[in-house]
Design a protein around this motif. Structure first.
Motif, PDB file in Angstrom:
ATOM      1  N   ALA A  36       1.062  -0.620  -0.185  1.00  0.00           N
ATOM      2  CA  ALA A  36       0.384   0.200   0.109  1.00  0.00           C
ATOM      3  C   ALA A  36       1.038   1.228   0.141  1.00  0.00           C
ATOM      4  O   ALA A  36       0.223   2.291  -0.380  1.00  0.00           O
ATOM      5  CB  ALA A  36      -0.869  -0.111   1.421  1.00  0.00           C
ATOM      6  N   ASP A  39       3.721   3.125  -3.477  1.00  0.00           N
ATOM      7  CA  ASP A  39       2.572   3.355  -4.646  1.00  0.00           C
ATOM      8  C   ASP A  39       1.719   4.770  -3.745  1.00  0.00           C
ATOM      9  O   ASP A  39       1.404   4.494  -3.246  1.00  0.00           O
ATOM     10  CB  ASP A  39       1.413   2.526  -5.768  1.00  0.00           C
ATOM     11  CG  ASP A  39       1.264   3.213  -7.020  1.00  0.00           C
ATOM     12  OD1 ASP A  39       2.571   3.729  -7.741  1.00  0.00           O
ATOM     13  OD2 ASP A  39       0.412   3.040  -7.268  1.00  0.00           O
ATOM     14  N   GLY A 156      -2.788   2.613  -2.005  1.00  0.00           N
ATOM     15  CA  GLY A 156      -3.698   1.680  -2.431  1.00  0.00           C
ATOM     16  C   GLY A 156      -5.149   0.719  -2.008  1.00  0.00           C
ATOM     17  O   GLY A 156      -6.492   0.927  -2.691  1.00  0.00           O
TER      18      GLY A 156
END
Length: 169
Positions: A36, A39, A156
């Protein structure tokens, strides 16, 4: 080694994005999975701030904190997300991970509150991740109190419940 606060410029936005990503990883790693937090990349977060600034620069203010010419933190203040004209929203305070406990966050909070007062807002609100206990303690020490409002966003694919806090400015 004095901390200098100043209004951000467009040249600050990509470095702010990289700092924002480092800050997120350091602050959230204990309660969010690594995937999570992987990104966006620091570069993508920089471009996020460039894009966001394009749309919000007329009614939002980003303040950056520097020590010895190095970016060490930032805050971002704008109008209330619920539309209350007497309320400002503290969208973010993020620090370089090595700055925690050094007073930079408190300086950014005092500056954000002064910005809100200067814009005529009598009340400030913010959203904080429910599981970010350190941030919640930081805000509570600064006079912020939970309102009882909750929302859930995703980081995410992971659910990230948030709590709303408020205080007079």
């Amino acid at each position: 080694m004095t901390v200098i606060l100043r209004h951000a410029t467009v040249d600050d936005l990509r470095p702010v994005g990289a700092l924002h990503q480092r800050s997120r990883v350091a602050a959230y790693f204990s309660f969010l999975p690594a995937e999570a937090l992987a990104d966006p990349t620091p570069e993508a977060m920089g471009w996020y701030w460039v894009e966001r600034w394009t749309w919000e620069r007329d009614d939002h203010l980003m303040t950056v904190a520097e020590r010895d010419g190095q970016l060490i933190g930032f805050s971002y203040v704008g109008p209330d997300d619920a539309g209350d004209p007497a309320t400002g929203l503290l969208n973010a305070i993020h620090l370089d991970p090595g700055e925690r406990g050094r007073g930079t966050g408190r300086a950014l909070m005092r500056d954000a509150l002064a910005t809100m007062r200067g814009r005529g807002w009598a009340r400030g609100v913010l959203w904080v991740l429910e599981h970010n206990v350190a941030a919640r303690r930081f805000y509570e020490r600064g006079g912020w109190l939970p309102t009882g409002e909750r929302r859930e966003e995703r980081i995410g694919a992971t659910r990230a419940p948030q709590l709303r806090y408020a205080r007079d400015v």
